[in-house]
Design an enzyme around this catalytic site. Structure first.
Site, PDB file in Angstrom:
ATOM      1  N   HIS A  13    -105.777 -42.765 -84.517  1.00  0.00           N
ATOM      2  CA  HIS A  13    -105.965 -44.010 -85.108  1.00  0.00           C
ATOM      3  C   HIS A  13    -104.818 -45.011 -84.680  1.00  0.00           C
ATOM      4  O   HIS A  13    -104.008 -44.824 -85.211  1.00  0.00           O
ATOM      5  CB  HIS A  13    -105.974 -43.875 -86.566  1.00  0.00           C
ATOM      6  CG  HIS A  13    -106.564 -45.293 -87.366  1.00  0.00           C
ATOM      7  ND1 HIS A  13    -107.241 -45.344 -88.190  1.00  0.00           N
ATOM      8  CD2 HIS A  13    -105.751 -46.477 -87.350  1.00  0.00           C
ATOM      9  CE1 HIS A  13    -107.265 -46.739 -88.546  1.00  0.00           C
ATOM     10  NE2 HIS A  13    -106.212 -47.435 -88.051  1.00  0.00           N
ATOM     11  N   HIS A  15    -103.850 -49.002 -83.216  1.00  0.00           N
ATOM     12  CA  HIS A  15    -104.107 -50.487 -82.717  1.00  0.00           C
ATOM     13  C   HIS A  15    -102.772 -50.732 -81.616  1.00  0.00           C
ATOM     14  O   HIS A  15    -101.498 -50.600 -81.763  1.00  0.00           O
ATOM     15  CB  HIS A  15    -103.591 -51.474 -83.999  1.00  0.00           C
ATOM     16  CG  HIS A  15    -104.391 -51.006 -85.386  1.00  0.00           C
ATOM     17  ND1 HIS A  15    -105.619 -51.858 -85.466  1.00  0.00           N
ATOM     18  CD2 HIS A  15    -104.323 -50.350 -86.083  1.00  0.00           C
ATOM     19  CE1 HIS A  15    -106.061 -51.219 -86.362  1.00  0.00           C
ATOM     20  NE2 HIS A  15    -105.320 -50.457 -87.036  1.00  0.00           N
ATOM     21  N   LYS A  99    -116.280 -48.156 -86.093  1.00  0.00           N
ATOM     22  CA  LYS A  99    -115.349 -48.376 -86.985  1.00  0.00           C
ATOM     23  C   LYS A  99    -115.807 -49.469 -88.109  1.00  0.00           C
ATOM     24  O   LYS A  99    -116.381 -50.485 -87.618  1.00  0.00           O
ATOM     25  CB  LYS A  99    -113.919 -49.081 -86.537  1.00  0.00           C
ATOM     26  CG  LYS A  99    -112.977 -49.193 -87.692  1.00  0.00           C
ATOM     27  CD  LYS A  99    -112.206 -48.070 -88.285  1.00  0.00           C
ATOM     28  CE  LYS A  99    -111.547 -48.369 -89.494  1.00  0.00           C
ATOM     29  NZ  LYS A  99    -110.094 -48.845 -88.948  1.00  0.00           N
ATOM     30  N   HIS A 136    -112.744 -47.781 -92.845  1.00  0.00           N
ATOM     31  CA  HIS A 136    -111.442 -48.191 -93.606  1.00  0.00           C
ATOM     32  C   HIS A 136    -112.091 -48.250 -95.019  1.00  0.00           C
ATOM     33  O   HIS A 136    -112.857 -48.986 -95.234  1.00  0.00           O
ATOM     34  CB  HIS A 136    -111.132 -49.905 -93.217  1.00  0.00           C
ATOM     35  CG  HIS A 136    -109.854 -50.244 -93.848  1.00  0.00           C
ATOM     36  ND1 HIS A 136    -108.731 -50.546 -93.363  1.00  0.00           N
ATOM     37  CD2 HIS A 136    -109.840 -50.774 -95.367  1.00  0.00           C
ATOM     38  CE1 HIS A 136    -107.787 -50.897 -94.200  1.00  0.00           C
ATOM     39  NE2 HIS A 136    -108.553 -50.990 -95.577  1.00  0.00           N
ATOM     40  N   HIS A 174    -106.770 -43.076 -92.520  1.00  0.00           N
ATOM     41  CA  HIS A 174    -105.553 -43.489 -93.167  1.00  0.00           C
ATOM     42  C   HIS A 174    -105.384 -43.134 -94.748  1.00  0.00           C
ATOM     43  O   HIS A 174    -105.356 -44.117 -95.620  1.00  0.00           O
ATOM     44  CB  HIS A 174    -104.972 -44.936 -92.651  1.00  0.00           C
ATOM     45  CG  HIS A 174    -105.859 -45.923 -92.709  1.00  0.00           C
ATOM     46  ND1 HIS A 174    -106.684 -46.174 -93.814  1.00  0.00           N
ATOM     47  CD2 HIS A 174    -106.052 -47.070 -91.792  1.00  0.00           C
ATOM     48  CE1 HIS A 174    -107.459 -47.351 -93.488  1.00  0.00           C
ATOM     49  NE2 HIS A 174    -107.065 -47.807 -92.355  1.00  0.00           N
ATOM     50  N   ASP A 247    -101.888 -44.960 -87.099  1.00  0.00           N
ATOM     51  CA  ASP A 247    -102.268 -46.471 -87.810  1.00  0.00           C
ATOM     52  C   ASP A 247    -101.250 -47.384 -87.482  1.00  0.00           C
ATOM     53  O   ASP A 247    -100.792 -48.576 -87.852  1.00  0.00           O
ATOM     54  CB  ASP A 247    -102.630 -46.566 -89.152  1.00  0.00           C
ATOM     55  CG  ASP A 247    -103.511 -47.828 -89.526  1.00  0.00           C
ATOM     56  OD1 ASP A 247    -103.951 -48.439 -88.934  1.00  0.00           O
ATOM     57  OD2 ASP A 247    -103.392 -48.229 -90.811  1.00  0.00           O
TER      58      ASP A 247
HETATM   59  O1  DOR Z   1    -101.991 -52.045 -92.149  1.00  0.00           O
HETATM   60  C1  DOR Z   1    -102.907 -52.265 -91.457  1.00  0.00           C
HETATM   61  N1  DOR Z   1    -102.692 -53.001 -90.184  1.00  0.00           N
HETATM   62  N2  DOR Z   1    -103.934 -51.868 -91.714  1.00  0.00           N
HETATM   63  C2  DOR Z   1    -105.088 -51.970 -91.266  1.00  0.00           C
HETATM   64  O2  DOR Z   1    -106.105 -51.566 -91.620  1.00  0.00           O
HETATM   65  C3  DOR Z   1    -105.298 -52.685 -89.969  1.00  0.00           C
HETATM   66  C4  DOR Z   1    -104.046 -52.858 -89.533  1.00  0.00           C
HETATM   67  C5  DOR Z   1    -103.796 -53.917 -88.231  1.00  0.00           C
HETATM   68  O3  DOR Z   1    -104.771 -54.002 -87.459  1.00  0.00           O
HETATM   69  O4  DOR Z   1    -102.822 -54.699 -88.440  1.00  0.00           O
HETATM   70 ZN    ZN Z   2    -105.805 -49.159 -88.614  1.00  0.00          ZN
END
Ligand code: DOR
Ligand code: ZN
Length: 343
Positions: A13, A15, A99, A136, A174, A247
């Site tokens: 997971h 980003h 997702k 989520h 998460h 995450d």
């Molecule tokens: O804290 C987070 N940041 N939780 C999420 O679900 C998305 C993520 C983000 O993309 O910044």
């Molecule tokens: Zn995330």
């Protein structure tokens, strides 16, 4: 010196954003992990296989050609996702999941799903074509207390989804509560969960005691100590339903240290070190390899990685920030001392 060597891990997971931010953050993940499940919540969400393939090329181009790193792409589920797109995604060797963001739940979730029951035909198609659904798991009702949003999501939606679609592979992303752990343990093998380093290491005091700490703010938000302990127990149990997903979610420092700070902890440069610390504190370093390197790959029906990484027991200070050109990102636990380091 004390060391541990494990099979090269995967981050299930992650980003990485796009553009200049992608180029700045991706090398840190590629140094630690062989593969990562790439979240599709760009400002312009990744909703089609075609877009995912373009994004995948951008990710690959952001690293030197000699680096071995495989992005595992996902698509952003919306109310207008078509059954054809689900079939296309399931047939693509590059797309590994959809997702689901409840609309308004987190960063770039405006295009998410407002009426979850209305997209049951899409869940049926995912079940039929065998592509996992990543969730989520938080409700977004304004009246629901932010610390209860995961628990209420499970009761309101997840129990029913799992009952209606018993062969749908689901990852509750998460997880942050004892209730989520208990739910995942109690249902079929098709349902798994990822766990972040911040939720293993910190409870909600880390957000608010002694001042407000924007770099510890993420969604779902940190919970009480009893929940942190339940997560540590699940992660170190050897149960293959629980696997690594950082995450890691980079935001510019100025957008975190802000009157309305963004949600997300940037943990990519120190991810395995953080997990090693959490597992060592639970006397469970022997369980780290399964959690980090085997269970996620097995869930996604991917081959396990072949190389290894070694972590050394050594104290070092996490940098204040990671900077490149005009970009500055403050990492999770900036300026704190870590006691593990990737060799
Ligand atoms: O804290 C987070 N940041 N939780 C999420 O679900 C998305 C993520 C983000 O993309 O910044
Ligand atoms: Zn995330």
């Amino acid at each position: 010196m004390k060391t541990i060597t494990i099979t090269r891990p995967d981050d299930m997971h992650l980003h990485v954003r796009n553009g200049a931010l992608l180029k700045t953050v991706l090398p840190y993940t590629a140094k630690q992990f062989a593969r990562a499940i790439i979240m599709p919540n760009l400002k312009q969400p990744v909703v089609s296989v075609e877009q995912a393939l373009v994004y995948r090329e951008e990710i690959i181009a952001a690293l030197p050609a000699s680096w071995a790193f495989t992005p595992l792409m996902t698509l952003y589920l919306t109310a207008s996702t078509s059954i054809d797109e689900i079939k296309n995604a399931a047939e693509s060797e590059y797309v590994h999941a959809f997702k689901l963001y409840p609309a308004g739940a987190t960063t770039h979730s405006d295009s998410g799903v407002a009426d979850i029951k209305a997209i049951y035909p899409l869940f049926a198609a995912m079940e039929k074509y065998g592509i996992p659904l990543l969730i989520h798991g938080e409700v977004t009702d304004a009246e629901c207390d932010i610390f209860d949003r995961e628990r209420v999501f499970i009761d309101t939606y997840l129990i029913d989804i799992v009952k209606e679609f018993p062969n749908l592979r689901v990852v509750l992303e998460h997880v942050t509560t004892a209730e989520a752990v208990q739910f995942v343990e109690s249902v079929d093998v098709n349902v798994a969960a990822t766990i972040t380093p911040q939720h293993l290491l910190y409870n909600r005091n880390a957000l608010l005691v002694g001042g407000i700490r924007p770099h510890n703010y993420c969604l779902p938000v940190l919970k009480r100590e009893q929940h942190r302990q339940a997560l540590v127990k699940a992660a170190t149990s050897g149960n293959p339903k629980f696997f690594l997903g950082t995450d890691s979610a980079p935001h510019l420092t100025e957008l975190k240290e802000n009157a309305c700070g963004c949600a997300g902890c940037f943990s990519a440069p120190i991810a395995m070190e953080l997990y090693a610390q959490a597992f060592e504190s639970a006397n469970a370093l022997d369980k780290l390899e399964g959690f980090a390197s085997f269970f996620g790959a097995d869930f996604y029906s991917l081959p396990r990685n072949t190389g290894t990484i070694t972590l050394e027991k050594i104290d070092w200070e996490i940098p204040a920030n990671y900077q490149e050109n005009a970009i500055s990102i403050t990492p999770f636990k900036a300026l704190e001392v870590l006691n593990w380091k990737i060799a």
